[in-house]
Design a protein around this motif. Structure first.
Motif: not given
Length: 263
Positions: A112-121, A133-135, A221-226
């Protein structure tokens, strides 16, 4: 590029006093958060930022790093910004991206940390990202402890609220029900700019600091949590998380070494 995670935590909480040290499978919640974030390969270092010596001493007892901050912060982002500057003074190195990870989401994973970082990298114009994340239930959708978010077609946040948004009152049952997951990377200079801004009116009303970004004309920027993650705001949430973590695959990597005073 230097990427550091900071986990803000404090004992004082109106809804659940002392929750960072509340036990989950024999370990304080903040310990779960620290170890799980530390497993992320995209991070150069991890610190817990706190104004409470009890939390700092515990983190240091398990081999972690703690930074003492002021006890006047109302927002986690303010505490994270102070911690970032203190870390830079301590290490004599400038941080490029500061990942703020809330200390009350013990189900977070390294991915989840990696996914959140990905767009910024990939895109250096992105100043801040946030997991979403979905409710899964109407009960959670209507729970004011859960921060809901509405997202535009560009994947940027339109609005955050503790109220159920978008509204289901028009008889539409399939509205997108999504919640904020508090893994939030900031670029260094933007975090300092953000921290220097006064609190915004909607931020105060909703008690959601990401609204400061939107109200000042910025984008999140919102990123889907896996993976699913549940924030612990009440003792009832704690029980639910403990049950869900019974078969957790990450816990065996750290719990056997670091139970609170029992190892």
């Amino acid at each position: 590029m230097k990427v550091v995670a900071v986990i803000p935590a404090r004992m004082e909480s109106s809804r659940f006093p002392g929750k960072p040290m509340a036990l989950i499978h024999g370990m304080p919640m903040i310990g779960h958060c620290y170890f799980r974030v530390s497993f992320c390969n995209h991070l150069d270092d991890v610190y817990v930022a706190t104004c409470d010596s009890e939390i700092a001493e515990y983190i240091e007892s398990i081999g972690g790093k703690a930074i003492m901050t002021a006890d006047t912060h109302e927002r986690a982002s303010d505490r994270a910004a102070e911690a970032m500057l203190k870390i830079e003074q301590l290490t004599k190195e400038k941080i490029d991206i500061l990942v703020m990870v809330q200390g009350d989401e013990p189900m977070d994973t390294p991915e989840m940390i990696s996914d959140a970082l990905a767009p910024m990298l990939i895109d250096h114009s992105i100043q801040v990202t946030n997991l979403v994340a979905p409710i899964e239930s109407i009960e959670e959708f209507e729970d004011p402890n859960t921060v809901k978010v509405v997202i535009g077609p560009d994947r940027n946040a339109i609005y955050f609220s503790r109220e159920p948004i978008p509204s289901r009152k028009k008889g539409v049952d399939d509205v997108p029900m999504q919640k904020q997951v508090c893994v939030i990377p900031f670029r260094r200079d933007y975090l300092l700019e953000f921290n220097a801004m006064p609190e915004m009116p909607l931020e105060k009303i909703e008690s959601v600091d990401m609204l400061r970004v939107l109200e000042s004309g910025g984008k999140v920027r919102m990123v889907e949590a896996r993976h699913p993650s549940i924030g612990v705001d009440t003792p009832q949430h704690l029980k639910k998380v403990e049950s869900l973590m019974t078969m957790d695959s990450l816990m065996p990597r750290y719990c056997k070494h670091s139970l609170r005073g029992d190892s």
